[in-house]
Design an enzyme around this catalytic site. Structure first.
Site, mmCIF file in Angstrom:
data_model
loop_
_atom_site.group_PDB
_atom_site.id
_atom_site.type_symbol
_atom_site.label_atom_id
_atom_site.label_comp_id
_atom_site.label_asym_id
_atom_site.label_seq_id
_atom_site.Cartn_x
_atom_site.Cartn_y
_atom_site.Cartn_z
ATOM 1 N N ASN A 13 8.124 5.230 -2.943
ATOM 2 C CA ASN A 13 8.468 6.105 -1.816
ATOM 3 C C ASN A 13 9.383 5.306 -0.890
ATOM 4 O OD1 ASN A 13 8.558 7.693 0.453
ATOM 5 N ND2 ASN A 13 6.367 7.551 0.920
ATOM 6 N N TRP A 14 10.645 5.653 -0.895
ATOM 7 C CA TRP A 14 11.616 4.860 -0.128
ATOM 8 C C TRP A 14 11.705 5.300 1.337
ATOM 9 C CZ3 TRP A 14 16.051 4.496 -4.372
ATOM 10 C CH2 TRP A 14 15.599 3.657 -5.389
ATOM 11 N N LYS A 15 10.952 6.303 1.703
ATOM 12 C CA LYS A 15 10.884 6.751 3.100
ATOM 13 C C LYS A 15 12.297 6.890 3.698
ATOM 14 C CE LYS A 15 6.266 4.917 3.346
ATOM 15 N NZ LYS A 15 5.164 4.396 4.117
ATOM 16 N N HIS A 99 2.258 13.614 2.873
ATOM 17 C CA HIS A 99 2.160 12.185 3.183
ATOM 18 C C HIS A 99 1.608 12.015 4.603
ATOM 19 C CE1 HIS A 99 3.321 8.089 4.128
ATOM 20 N NE2 HIS A 99 3.331 7.874 2.824
ATOM 21 N N GLU A 101 2.453 10.259 6.971
ATOM 22 C CA GLU A 101 3.477 10.257 8.038
ATOM 23 C C GLU A 101 3.913 11.675 8.376
ATOM 24 O OE1 GLU A 101 5.967 7.377 6.071
ATOM 25 O OE2 GLU A 101 4.359 5.911 6.377
ATOM 26 N N GLU A 171 -4.283 7.675 -0.144
ATOM 27 C CA GLU A 171 -3.623 6.654 0.667
ATOM 28 C C GLU A 171 -4.355 6.510 1.998
ATOM 29 O OE1 GLU A 171 0.735 6.038 -0.420
ATOM 30 O OE2 GLU A 171 0.702 7.804 0.851
ATOM 31 N N GLY A 177 1.671 0.478 5.036
ATOM 32 C CA GLY A 177 2.643 -0.319 5.778
ATOM 33 C C GLY A 177 2.022 -1.409 6.636
ATOM 34 N N SER A 217 0.013 -0.419 0.930
ATOM 35 C CA SER A 217 0.260 -1.858 0.765
ATOM 36 C C SER A 217 0.016 -2.354 -0.664
ATOM 37 C CB SER A 217 -0.563 -2.674 1.768
ATOM 38 O OG SER A 217 -0.184 -2.336 3.095
ATOM 39 N N GLY A 238 5.288 1.993 -1.047
ATOM 40 C CA GLY A 238 6.317 2.104 -0.022
ATOM 41 C C GLY A 238 7.152 0.829 0.020
ATOM 42 N N GLY A 239 6.834 -0.037 0.959
ATOM 43 C CA GLY A 239 7.632 -1.252 1.219
ATOM 44 C C GLY A 239 8.019 -2.033 -0.025
HETATM 45 P P1 PGA Z 1 3.273 1.043 1.764
HETATM 46 O O1 PGA Z 1 3.468 2.626 1.826
HETATM 47 O O2 PGA Z 1 3.235 0.659 0.319
HETATM 48 O O3 PGA Z 1 4.454 0.461 2.493
HETATM 49 O O4 PGA Z 1 1.976 0.721 2.450
HETATM 50 C C1 PGA Z 1 2.802 3.484 0.954
HETATM 51 C C2 PGA Z 1 3.122 4.922 1.269
HETATM 52 O O5 PGA Z 1 3.258 5.253 2.443
HETATM 53 O O6 PGA Z 1 3.233 5.759 0.360
#
Ligand code: PGA
Length: 259
Positions: A13-15, A99, A101, A171, A177, A217, A238-239
């Protein structure tokens, strides 16, 4: 007992990161580093504006393209929204929905998520439905209640057949994050609970087949342990998915125990 029938999925997920050029370069590097015999599924979810460029960069590979969100309507006066058919037109086969967010920053409710899930299913997109509790909810012992509410809300009015392709991503919000990954045991516990809820909603066969990804994470250095858990069927990353070498290591995870 772990089902060996569930094909693992690793999703990036490149957000709201990367320009089209950067996203295409990253996708190309990931494509290049993939083991040609890889058996599991890889999915990339770049921002809307990068979809075309990433699709082109992935040409000839088996990597799937996903959006990070989807509108619940097909067309019309919905400024800023992107419909399921527009996503398919851009090359997507999947859509991340709900998600944390989106829930927290954009105030998406279970009702909105339910509408998005229905729209994605109707269009033939594979929904990647995200659920998870906040730290406060975990600390006040509400994790299971929150997960149940989110699942029941998301799948309201959707039949087992319609929900068949849906992938669920557990999640925990406190792990996203933050560098604070759920322990493999914490994640496994939650996944077992989610699978039980899915059994209650759609029956045993569905629950045995549905893939439940862990997100929060996930890194090159913790993926092996997480993927050794019998009910963890993949990862939403994500990251760590923004760095080709690290994400490639995540994709090529090596379970430390047999699943
Ligand atoms: P993260 O994000 O790996 O940076 O914790 C995961 C996500 O939000 O899908």
């Amino acid at each position: 007992m772990a089902s060996t029938k569930r094909i693992p999925m690793i999703a990036g997920n490149w957000k709201m990161h990367l320009t089209s050029r950067e996203a295409a370069d990253l996708a190309a590097a990931i494509k290049k580093g993939l083991d040609p015999d890889l058996k599991h599924e890889v999915l990339l979810a770049p921002g809307f504006t990068c979809l075309h460029a990433v699709k082109a960069a992935l040409a000839g590979s088996k990597v799937f393209l996903s959006s990070q969100d989807v509108a619940w309507e097909e067309k019309g006066a919905f400024t800023g929204a992107v419909s399921p058919s527009q996503l398919i037109d851009a090359g997507c086969t999947a859509a991340i929905i709900g998600h944390s967010e989106r829930r927290k920053i954009f105030l998406e409710t279970d009702e909105i998520i339910n509408k998005k899930l229905k729209a994605a299913i109707k269009a033939g997109l594979v929904p990647v439905l995200c659920i998870g509790e906040t730290l406060e909810e975990r600390e006040s012992q509400k994790t299971y209640r929150v997960l149940e509410t989110q699942l029941v809300g998301a799948f309201a009015g959707i039949s087992a057949a319609e929900a068949a392709k849906t992938v669920i991503a557990y999640e925990p919000v406190w792990a996203i994050g933050t560098g604070k990954t759920a322990t493999p045991d914490q994640a496994q516990d939650a996944h077992v609970f989610v699978r039980k809820q899915m059994e209650r909603i759609y029956g045993k066969d569905y629950a045995e087949a549905v893939r439940i990804l862990y997100g929060g994470s996930v890194k090159a250095d913790n993926v092996d342990e997480l993927m050794s858990q019998p009910d963890i069927d993949g990862a939403l990353v994500g990251g760590e998915s923004l760095k080709a070498d690290k994400f490639l290591r995540v994709i090529h995870f090596q379970p430390v125990l047999s699943r």
